[in-house]
Write a protein that holds these residues in place. Structure first.
Motif, mmCIF file in Angstrom:
data_model
loop_
_atom_site.group_PDB
_atom_site.id
_atom_site.type_symbol
_atom_site.label_atom_id
_atom_site.label_comp_id
_atom_site.label_asym_id
_atom_site.label_seq_id
_atom_site.Cartn_x
_atom_site.Cartn_y
_atom_site.Cartn_z
ATOM 1 N N LEU A 71 -63.559 -10.474 27.234
ATOM 2 C CA LEU A 71 -63.011 -11.339 28.294
ATOM 3 C C LEU A 71 -61.549 -11.009 28.538
ATOM 4 C CD1 LEU A 71 -63.212 -13.791 30.201
ATOM 5 C CD2 LEU A 71 -62.653 -15.241 28.219
ATOM 6 N N ASP A 72 -60.824 -10.622 27.480
ATOM 7 C CA ASP A 72 -59.410 -10.279 27.640
ATOM 8 C C ASP A 72 -59.215 -9.133 28.629
ATOM 9 O OD1 ASP A 72 -60.851 -8.893 25.673
ATOM 10 O OD2 ASP A 72 -59.061 -8.241 24.626
ATOM 11 N N SER A 183 -61.207 -14.430 22.878
ATOM 12 C CA SER A 183 -62.008 -13.522 23.696
ATOM 13 C C SER A 183 -63.237 -13.050 22.929
ATOM 14 C CB SER A 183 -61.162 -12.308 24.106
ATOM 15 O OG SER A 183 -61.937 -11.351 24.788
#
Length: 291
Positions: A71-72, A183
């Motif tokens: 997600l980062d 994340s």
């Protein structure tokens, strides 16, 4: 011409754990040294290996139909993609990766507000600038090409970096003063691929299998035989995902019981089951758990 799903998988530190996850899900991936195009035993999938940092950009631009990345990096690339599945695994554990703000353990910097006018090194430049903007702080953010932890305090005042266990930060005498993001790896797709019925179904099927493999990672199956009159005693000490399966053994006063449970419970549980009257206890690994 056969349709294919073009899938980006992370090369580098996450590669081995990703290949192992796919194997548990039923896909065998093999790659020759220095090759960026591994073979997979599914003729409807084409795999491309690349850095996790780049995958969301190529998915967003349609070069890849879908990919696995954190997600980062999706946020860093500002990729407008469809999240297909949240796959909570990483290089060493199944815990989320943290994006943290860290400074020297001897620094007077205590909060993000103390970074006004300071210098920060990071690979996640956009994410860091958005974080500073949200907190009303103006600071210099520079891209780090690696070895980010060693730059504090001699080259920069702080870093924003990824950490899984925190061991590298501690080894470099750094302290975390804030967490920007937790994340996990995401299976994500571009919107055009998601609108394609073949590719959407392929991605949904892939998500079911990968999530099933992740659920099974920390669980085992347990089988045992027991006398009928010991069933209640054993049920009181036996945890289960739902209810255990109990069946009658033919021409016998004995029962067979089967259940799924967390692997970490088994070590202490088996002696208790044995004392409660269970026999022929068998523990076995699982490949997938599909609810």
């Amino acid at each position: 011409m056969q349709k294919k799903l073009r899938l980006g998988l992370p090369k580098g530190s996450l590669q081995e754990s990703t290949f192992q996850l796919f194997k548990r899900a039923g896909f065998n991936i093999s790659v020759r040294s220095r090759s960026y195009f591994p073979s997979i035993d599914d003729p409807e999938i084409e795999v491309v290996l690349m850095r996790a940092q780049e995958i969301p950009r190529y998915v967003n631009e349609g070069v890849l139909d879908a990919g696995l990345s954190g997600l980062d990096w999706i946020l860093e690339n500002e990729a407008d993609v469809v999240e297909v599945a949240n796959l909570a695994y990483s290089k060493q554990t199944n815990n989320p990766i943290r994006v943290v703000l860290a400074v020297s353990e001897y620094s007077d910097i205590q909060t993000v507000k103390d970074l006004e006018g300071k210098r920060i090194a990071t690979e996640l430049v956009r994410l860091t600038r958005n974080y500073l903007k949200k907190n009303g702080v103006t600071a210099s953010v520079e891209f780090s090409y690696g070895a980010t932890e060693v730059k504090v305090p001699h080259l920069v005042d702080a870093i924003v970096d990824l950490t899984e266990t925190g061991s590298s930060l501690r080894a470099n005498k750094l302290k975390v003063i804030d967490t920007l993001l937790e994340s996990t790896t995401r299976l994500h797709a571009n919107k055009q691929a998601w609108d394609d019925p073949f590719k959407k179904e392929k991605l949904q099927n892939l998500a079911v299998l990968l999530l099933g493999a992740l659920r099974a990672d920390s669980k085992v199956g347990l089988k045992m035989n027991l006398p009928k009159d010991k069933l209640d005693d054993i049920l009181t000490i036996l945890p289960a995902m739902k209810h255990p399966t109990v069946s009658q053994l033919i021409n016998s006063d004995w029962l067979a019981l089967e259940t799924i449970l967390d692997e970490k419970q088994v070590r202490d549980l088996i002696p208790s089951l044995r004392r409660a009257g269970a026999q022929d206890i068998i523990e076995y690994p699982l490949n997938k758990v599909i609810p």
